[in-house]
Write an enzyme that holds these catalytic residues in place. Structure first.
Site, PDB file in Angstrom:
ATOM      1  N   ARG A 236      -2.328 -19.613  -7.528  1.00  0.00           N
ATOM      2  CA  ARG A 236      -2.533 -18.332  -6.859  1.00  0.00           C
ATOM      3  C   ARG A 236      -3.543 -18.470  -5.721  1.00  0.00           C
ATOM      4  O   ARG A 236      -3.363 -17.891  -4.650  1.00  0.00           O
ATOM      5  CB  ARG A 236      -3.015 -17.277  -7.865  1.00  0.00           C
ATOM      6  CG  ARG A 236      -3.297 -15.929  -7.219  1.00  0.00           C
ATOM      7  CD  ARG A 236      -3.790 -14.918  -8.232  1.00  0.00           C
ATOM      8  NE  ARG A 236      -4.057 -13.639  -7.602  1.00  0.00           N
ATOM      9  CZ  ARG A 236      -4.384 -12.538  -8.268  1.00  0.00           C
ATOM     10  NH1 ARG A 236      -4.499 -12.568  -9.586  1.00  0.00           N
ATOM     11  NH2 ARG A 236      -4.609 -11.414  -7.631  1.00  0.00           N
TER      12      ARG A 236
ATOM     13  N   ASN B 266       5.365 -11.583 -11.839  1.00  0.00           N
ATOM     14  CA  ASN B 266       5.607 -11.408 -10.404  1.00  0.00           C
ATOM     15  C   ASN B 266       6.229 -12.659  -9.791  1.00  0.00           C
ATOM     16  O   ASN B 266       6.030 -13.767 -10.292  1.00  0.00           O
ATOM     17  CB  ASN B 266       4.275 -11.102  -9.703  1.00  0.00           C
ATOM     18  CG  ASN B 266       3.859  -9.669  -9.887  1.00  0.00           C
ATOM     19  OD1 ASN B 266       4.684  -8.763  -9.796  1.00  0.00           O
ATOM     20  ND2 ASN B 266       2.578  -9.446 -10.132  1.00  0.00           N
TER      21      ASN B 266
ATOM     22  N   CYS C 235       6.510  -2.801 -13.725  1.00  0.00           N
ATOM     23  CA  CYS C 235       5.298  -2.902 -12.903  1.00  0.00           C
ATOM     24  C   CYS C 235       4.410  -1.720 -13.246  1.00  0.00           C
ATOM     25  O   CYS C 235       4.897  -0.664 -13.666  1.00  0.00           O
ATOM     26  CB  CYS C 235       5.673  -2.870 -11.418  1.00  0.00           C
ATOM     27  SG  CYS C 235       4.273  -2.991 -10.274  1.00  0.00           S
TER      28      CYS C 235
ATOM     29  N   HIS D 108       6.667  -3.565  -5.453  1.00  0.00           N
ATOM     30  CA  HIS D 108       5.573  -3.736  -4.502  1.00  0.00           C
ATOM     31  C   HIS D 108       5.962  -3.322  -3.081  1.00  0.00           C
ATOM     32  O   HIS D 108       5.359  -3.764  -2.106  1.00  0.00           O
ATOM     33  CB  HIS D 108       5.032  -5.159  -4.530  1.00  0.00           C
ATOM     34  CG  HIS D 108       4.268  -5.468  -5.783  1.00  0.00           C
ATOM     35  ND1 HIS D 108       3.586  -6.643  -5.984  1.00  0.00           N
ATOM     36  CD2 HIS D 108       4.061  -4.728  -6.899  1.00  0.00           C
ATOM     37  CE1 HIS D 108       3.011  -6.626  -7.178  1.00  0.00           C
ATOM     38  NE2 HIS D 108       3.290  -5.465  -7.747  1.00  0.00           N
TER      39      HIS D 108
ATOM     40  N   TYR E 121       0.563  -1.779  -1.762  1.00  0.00           N
ATOM     41  CA  TYR E 121       1.128  -2.973  -1.140  1.00  0.00           C
ATOM     42  C   TYR E 121       1.705  -2.713   0.244  1.00  0.00           C
ATOM     43  O   TYR E 121       1.921  -3.648   1.013  1.00  0.00           O
ATOM     44  CB  TYR E 121       2.192  -3.591  -2.059  1.00  0.00           C
ATOM     45  CG  TYR E 121       1.592  -4.154  -3.313  1.00  0.00           C
ATOM     46  CD1 TYR E 121       1.137  -5.470  -3.359  1.00  0.00           C
ATOM     47  CD2 TYR E 121       1.428  -3.364  -4.446  1.00  0.00           C
ATOM     48  CE1 TYR E 121       0.562  -5.990  -4.501  1.00  0.00           C
ATOM     49  CE2 TYR E 121       0.847  -3.875  -5.598  1.00  0.00           C
ATOM     50  CZ  TYR E 121       0.411  -5.183  -5.615  1.00  0.00           C
ATOM     51  OH  TYR E 121      -0.174  -5.697  -6.745  1.00  0.00           O
TER      52      TYR E 121
END
Length: 421
Positions: A90, A144, A164, A194, A244
């Protein structure tokens, strides 16, 4: 009822356990299995999970294992919350795209594509093993990028629903502002994972009074502050975008911010170390307050509600999920995966009708759906050219020189997770 959590050693898990304990009448779990290859983390999380169940008087049994096949054997539902490559991957997703002046984020843009390429093959392998263990098991995907991962699962014929926590977060926030119970707030939530907008906030159900104009008029400033977007933008849009959308509506501003502060991955990694130390305290028997800063607010409530509805034991009649489009948004193919309100039951989700969308929203949805098509093709078939095509199609990238450079960076940083590289 047996429920299995793949990625059960996550520091998220005590949030989930707390929800299972509190909402045991909605979802009566007899056996909960936490599956994770990280033995040390799993031991710490599993110990806290058992103490939470004991404190709240939950009679269910909690089992921990690194053996996926044993863990999913006979499960009625399997919840996926894994992170291939961990926080280290990440960290890369959030940093190397910035070198090209593009947003570095783990679920969208180049970083989101990298995560999809690492994740889809792993999830599909897990799903096949779930299907062999119990063909009727439901797979609930919280991993995700949820939209792409759920589409991969559904196109492979799995009984899967994507989940989500953005929608339930808005529901809880709006309920508090309006002074009503969360169950009385029905969101007109539409878009892709998102990439969503709240186009209405109905009271009492899908046909109830629309309180969105009241929310914007009386609380627009607070809502805008939470989203880090200017209040006049919300007024001009007439809807509430998800957080987002800031990556699209304020891209360059976000890039400047990201370049001047530690990555979210670094913050989360530090938080996880502290949380795991807390989890090792044998006196701790509730989720710590620090966990709220980790993310995933209301995740447990959403997961319980969805699992209960799918398994026929209850749950809310309408829930926001990721599911096949099936004509709901007529400008998208039927097998696109969208995030909308749906009627959910033992046969799965059935998206509710959505009024015609403003082209300002439908155009971006169509663009990102095209990117997701190409991203899934790259995840399933590999190849540098497929990665390049997906990046070129993404509205946050879109220039061939950037797409070329980002393709090389993506492959270089993820080679160990890409069988074809």
């Amino acid at each position: 009822m047996k429920l299995t959590v793949v990625g059960g050693g996550s520091t998220y898990t005590p949030e989930l356990i707390d929800g299972f304990a509190r909402l045991r009448d909605t979802l009566p779990i007899e056996e909960l299995v936490l599956v994770d290859p990280a033995a040390e983390r799993l031991e710490l999380v599993g110990g806290l999970a058992r103490r939470i169940f004991a404190k709240q008087g939950h009679p269910g049994r909690i089992v921990t294992t690194a053996d996926l096949d044993a863990g999913v054997d006979g499960a009625d539902a399997v919840l996926l919350q894994l992170r291939v490559g961990g926080q280290a991957a990440r960290e890369q997703d959030e940093t190397w795209p910035l070198e090209c002046g593009c947003v570095g984020q783990e679920t969208t843009g180049a970083g989101g594509l990298a995560k999809a390429l690492r994740t889809v093959p792993v999830v599909l392998d897990i799903a096949e093993r779930v299907r062999r263990a119990n063909p009727r098991a439901w797979i609930i995907d919280f991993t995700n990028p949820v939209g792409i991962v759920t589409r991969a699962l559904l196109q492979a014929g799995h009984r899967a629903v994507g989940l989500c926590n953005v929608a339930i977060g808005f529901q809880r926030k709006f309920a508090k502002l309006l002074g009503v119970a969360p169950a009385d707030v029905h969101l007109a939530h539409v878009g892709l994972n998102h990439l969503t907008w709240e186009t209405g906030v109905r009271l009492g159900g899908p046909e109830g009074e629309n309180a969105l104009p009241k929310l914007l008029a009386e609380h627009g400033e607070a809502i805008a502050d939470d989203l880090h977007l200017p209040r006049p933008l919300l007024d001009r849009l007439g809807v509430v975008p998800s957080y987002y959308l800031r990556y699209y509506y304020a891209h360059d501003e976000v890039v400047r911010e990201l370049r001047t502060k530690p990555s979210r991955a670094a913050e989360v990694a530090a938080m996880e170390r502290e949380l795991l130390t807390m989890y090792g305290d044998p006196a701790l028997d509730e989720k710590p307050a620090l966990l709220a800063k980790r993310g995933g607010a209301y995740y447990s409530e959403a997961a319980v509600d969805l699992a209960a509805a799918l398994l026929g034991g209850g749950g809310s009649p309408y829930q926001v999920v990721n599911a096949f489009n099936k004509g709901t948004l007529p400008f998208l193919p039927d097998d696109a995966v969208i995030e909308v309100q749906a009627a959910v039951g033992p046969t799965g989700p059935a998206p509710l009708p959505v009024p015609e969308l403003d082209p300002l929203f439908s155009g971006l949805i169509a663009n990102v759906t095209a990117y997701e098509d190409l991203a899934l093709e790259a995840a399933l078939r590999g190849g540098r050219d497929r990665v390049f095509r997906a990046l070129l199609a993404h509205p946050l990238i879109g220039q061939y020189a950037y797409a070329d450079a980002l393709t090389d960076q993506l492959i270089a940083h993820n080679r160990e997770h890409l069988a074809w590289a």
